[in-house]
Design a protein around this motif. Structure first.
Motif, PDB file in Angstrom:
ATOM      1  N   GLN A  18       0.415  -0.850  -0.135  1.00  0.00           N
ATOM      2  CA  GLN A  18       0.193  -0.185   0.211  1.00  0.00           C
ATOM      3  C   GLN A  18       1.236   1.566   0.309  1.00  0.00           C
ATOM      4  O   GLN A  18       2.248   1.180  -0.070  1.00  0.00           O
ATOM      5  CB  GLN A  18      -1.318   0.469   1.651  1.00  0.00           C
ATOM      6  N   SER A  19       0.568   2.443  -0.185  1.00  0.00           N
ATOM      7  CA  SER A  19       1.119   3.990  -0.835  1.00  0.00           C
ATOM      8  C   SER A  19       1.620   4.308   0.742  1.00  0.00           C
ATOM      9  O   SER A  19       2.858   4.438   0.580  1.00  0.00           O
ATOM     10  CB  SER A  19      -0.159   4.953  -0.661  1.00  0.00           C
ATOM     11  N   HIS A  20       1.687   3.778   1.789  1.00  0.00           N
ATOM     12  CA  HIS A  20       2.682   4.126   2.965  1.00  0.00           C
ATOM     13  C   HIS A  20       3.883   3.480   2.837  1.00  0.00           C
ATOM     14  O   HIS A  20       4.981   3.945   3.532  1.00  0.00           O
ATOM     15  CB  HIS A  20       1.967   3.841   4.460  1.00  0.00           C
ATOM     16  N   ALA A  21       3.873   1.970   3.219  1.00  0.00           N
ATOM     17  CA  ALA A  21       4.966   0.847   2.877  1.00  0.00           C
ATOM     18  C   ALA A  21       5.239   1.231   1.195  1.00  0.00           C
ATOM     19  O   ALA A  21       6.527   0.883   1.945  1.00  0.00           O
ATOM     20  CB  ALA A  21       4.331  -0.106   2.924  1.00  0.00           C
ATOM     21  N   ARG A  22       4.502   1.853   0.624  1.00  0.00           N
ATOM     22  CA  ARG A  22       5.999   1.606  -0.294  1.00  0.00           C
ATOM     23  C   ARG A  22       6.688   3.510  -0.476  1.00  0.00           C
ATOM     24  O   ARG A  22       7.972   3.495  -0.840  1.00  0.00           O
ATOM     25  CB  ARG A  22       4.691   2.206  -1.584  1.00  0.00           C
ATOM     26  N   GLU A  23       6.183   4.257  -0.353  1.00  0.00           N
ATOM     27  CA  GLU A  23       6.942   5.439   0.482  1.00  0.00           C
ATOM     28  C   GLU A  23       7.557   5.115   1.440  1.00  0.00           C
ATOM     29  O   GLU A  23       8.745   5.716   1.533  1.00  0.00           O
ATOM     30  CB  GLU A  23       5.801   6.501   1.134  1.00  0.00           C
ATOM     31  N   GLN A  24       7.715   4.303   2.567  1.00  0.00           N
ATOM     32  CA  GLN A  24       9.197   3.036   3.366  1.00  0.00           C
ATOM     33  C   GLN A  24       9.948   2.999   2.211  1.00  0.00           C
ATOM     34  O   GLN A  24      11.238   2.984   2.614  1.00  0.00           O
ATOM     35  CB  GLN A  24       8.935   2.755   4.138  1.00  0.00           C
ATOM     36  N   TRP A  25       9.634   2.001   1.487  1.00  0.00           N
ATOM     37  CA  TRP A  25      10.460   1.678   0.603  1.00  0.00           C
ATOM     38  C   TRP A  25      11.275   2.527  -0.265  1.00  0.00           C
ATOM     39  O   TRP A  25      12.695   1.943  -0.488  1.00  0.00           O
ATOM     40  CB  TRP A  25       9.743   0.664  -0.165  1.00  0.00           C
ATOM     41  N   GLU A  26      10.421   3.107  -0.594  1.00  0.00           N
ATOM     42  CA  GLU A  26      11.291   4.228  -1.270  1.00  0.00           C
ATOM     43  C   GLU A  26      12.525   4.897  -1.148  1.00  0.00           C
ATOM     44  O   GLU A  26      13.611   4.978  -1.805  1.00  0.00           O
ATOM     45  CB  GLU A  26      10.387   5.496  -2.345  1.00  0.00           C
ATOM     46  N   LYS A  27      12.546   5.147   0.518  1.00  0.00           N
ATOM     47  CA  LYS A  27      12.797   6.632   1.026  1.00  0.00           C
ATOM     48  C   LYS A  27      14.681   5.128   1.578  1.00  0.00           C
ATOM     49  O   LYS A  27      15.904   5.586   1.891  1.00  0.00           O
ATOM     50  CB  LYS A  27      12.486   6.816   2.461  1.00  0.00           C
ATOM     51  N   LYS A  28      13.945   3.843   2.033  1.00  0.00           N
ATOM     52  CA  LYS A  28      15.176   3.151   2.522  1.00  0.00           C
ATOM     53  C   LYS A  28      16.274   2.121   0.877  1.00  0.00           C
ATOM     54  O   LYS A  28      17.186   2.397   0.801  1.00  0.00           O
ATOM     55  CB  LYS A  28      14.874   1.691   2.859  1.00  0.00           C
ATOM     56  N   ILE A  29      15.267   2.349  -0.601  1.00  0.00           N
ATOM     57  CA  ILE A  29      15.868   2.135  -1.198  1.00  0.00           C
ATOM     58  C   ILE A  29      16.729   3.693  -2.289  1.00  0.00           C
ATOM     59  O   ILE A  29      17.740   3.543  -3.344  1.00  0.00           O
ATOM     60  CB  ILE A  29      15.421   1.345  -2.389  1.00  0.00           C
ATOM     61  N   ASP A  30      16.305   4.475  -1.736  1.00  0.00           N
ATOM     62  CA  ASP A  30      16.479   5.331  -2.271  1.00  0.00           C
ATOM     63  C   ASP A  30      16.510   6.036  -3.711  1.00  0.00           C
ATOM     64  O   ASP A  30      17.197   5.649  -4.769  1.00  0.00           O
ATOM     65  CB  ASP A  30      18.466   5.639  -2.460  1.00  0.00           C
ATOM     66  N   THR A  31      15.104   5.896  -3.862  1.00  0.00           N
ATOM     67  CA  THR A  31      14.262   6.048  -5.284  1.00  0.00           C
ATOM     68  C   THR A  31      13.157   6.926  -5.207  1.00  0.00           C
ATOM     69  O   THR A  31      12.213   6.932  -4.354  1.00  0.00           O
ATOM     70  CB  THR A  31      14.496   4.335  -6.073  1.00  0.00           C
ATOM     71  N   ALA A  32      12.578   7.197  -6.152  1.00  0.00           N
ATOM     72  CA  ALA A  32      11.072   7.860  -6.357  1.00  0.00           C
ATOM     73  C   ALA A  32      10.187   6.703  -7.172  1.00  0.00           C
ATOM     74  O   ALA A  32       9.891   7.067  -7.763  1.00  0.00           O
ATOM     75  CB  ALA A  32      11.571   9.511  -7.040  1.00  0.00           C
ATOM     76  N   HIS A  33      11.075   6.220  -7.330  1.00  0.00           N
ATOM     77  CA  HIS A  33      10.863   4.927  -8.535  1.00  0.00           C
ATOM     78  C   HIS A  33      10.402   3.603  -8.194  1.00  0.00           C
ATOM     79  O   HIS A  33      11.396   2.767  -7.437  1.00  0.00           O
ATOM     80  CB  HIS A  33      10.859   5.047 -10.316  1.00  0.00           C
ATOM     81  N   LEU A  34       9.440   2.986  -8.152  1.00  0.00           N
ATOM     82  CA  LEU A  34       8.838   1.396  -7.680  1.00  0.00           C
ATOM     83  C   LEU A  34       8.496   0.727  -9.113  1.00  0.00           C
ATOM     84  O   LEU A  34       7.139   1.674  -9.976  1.00  0.00           O
ATOM     85  CB  LEU A  34       8.248   1.092  -6.274  1.00  0.00           C
ATOM     86  N   PRO A  35       8.182  -0.437  -8.644  1.00  0.00           N
ATOM     87  CA  PRO A  35       7.230  -0.960 -10.119  1.00  0.00           C
ATOM     88  C   PRO A  35       5.831  -0.319  -9.611  1.00  0.00           C
ATOM     89  O   PRO A  35       6.018  -0.157  -8.331  1.00  0.00           O
ATOM     90  CB  PRO A  35       7.775  -2.233 -10.348  1.00  0.00           C
ATOM     91  N   GLU A  36       4.897  -1.114 -10.863  1.00  0.00           N
ATOM     92  CA  GLU A  36       3.268  -0.926  -9.997  1.00  0.00           C
ATOM     93  C   GLU A  36       2.706  -1.688  -9.684  1.00  0.00           C
ATOM     94  O   GLU A  36       2.288  -1.089  -8.279  1.00  0.00           O
ATOM     95  CB  GLU A  36       2.546  -0.669 -11.620  1.00  0.00           C
TER      96      GLU A  36
END
Length: 239
Positions: free
Chosen positions: A36-54
């Motif tokens: 979900q959106s909150h978890a995606r935001e956490q992943w983006e911070k940890k991976i240091d990216t603004a892009h993740l697969p759909e």
């Protein structure tokens, strides 16, 4: 169900909540919905990216543990995307790319300066955990200087064994992440496991398809035989 239990028992297997134990191996898998959106935001911070697969199936995994040695081989989306980020491949140039530069943020121009196919060199995550013997002796792999490493070898997969008629005690396919590239293709990372009484076989596959044949591009099995092998290496896990 009772028939499956009988077959597993006759092969010396013990069923677990998400898999089974056989010949000293614990093999389990689990599948969950997309992040979900909150978890995606956490992943983006940890991976240091603004892009993740759909579609990132962040809580889905496949796990294999060899109890005697403590070898654990784990497959998950987070480590696979870390591999994608570290690989830092240039963006693939395709005509359709110009049509969906704005798909992530319609209000801003998005420069495709990253590999939007999410191609990853990921081949699994392996760690050495305390084995049964080490637990009894109260020592850790670090204290015994044990480490895991992949080394090149001449050994190959025994295809004859895979083609045998042994019963399949456990099978699962876990999708780690997927992106439909704005309906211009598909990027898909999956891991499959098949466990027989004498062996297990695992297939981790990253697939990037282009819809020149809409009936086939989503299924790598349909065109795998048409593809030319450009690089091949045989490795085994050593410690």
């Amino acid at each position: 169900m009772e028939e499956h239990l009988a077959i597993a028992k006759s092969a010396g297997a013990e069923l677990l909540p998400h898999g089974l134990r056989i010949s000293g191996w614990q093999i389990q898998s689990n599948k969950h919905p997309i992040l979900q959106s909150h978890a995606r935001e956490q992943w983006e911070k940890k991976i240091d990216t603004a892009h993740l697969p759909e579609m990132v199936f962040g809580e889905s995994w496949l796990d294999l543990i060899h109890e005697e040695t403590g070898i654990r081989i784990h497959f998950n989306a987070f480590d696979a995307l870390l591999g994608w980020k570290e690989e830092a491949l240039p963006p693939v140039e395709v005509p359709a790319a110009a049509q969906w530069k704005f798909r992530s943020k319609p209000s801003q121009q998005v420069i495709l300066d990253y590999d939007y196919t999410f191609t990853t060199p990921y081949a699994g995550s392996e760690v050495l955990e305390p084995s049964r013997t080490q637990v009894e002796m109260e020592v850790t792999p670090k204290e015994t200087n044990q480490t895991l490493r992949w080394v090149e070898c001449e050994d190959c997969i025994n295809l004859v064994a895979l083609q045998s008629k042994d019963p399949i005690l456990f099978y699962d396919e876990v999708v780690l992440y997927e992106d439909e590239l704005a309906d211009n293709g598909v990027s898909l990372l999956t891991v499959k496991i098949r466990v027989m009484p004498t062996c297990w076989f695992l297939l981790l596959r990253f697939w990037r398809g282009f819809p020149s044949d809409s009936s086939a591009y989503g299924d790598p099995n349909l065109i795998a035989e048409r593809l030319q092998i450009t690089w091949k290496v045989n490795e085994k896990l050593s410690y």
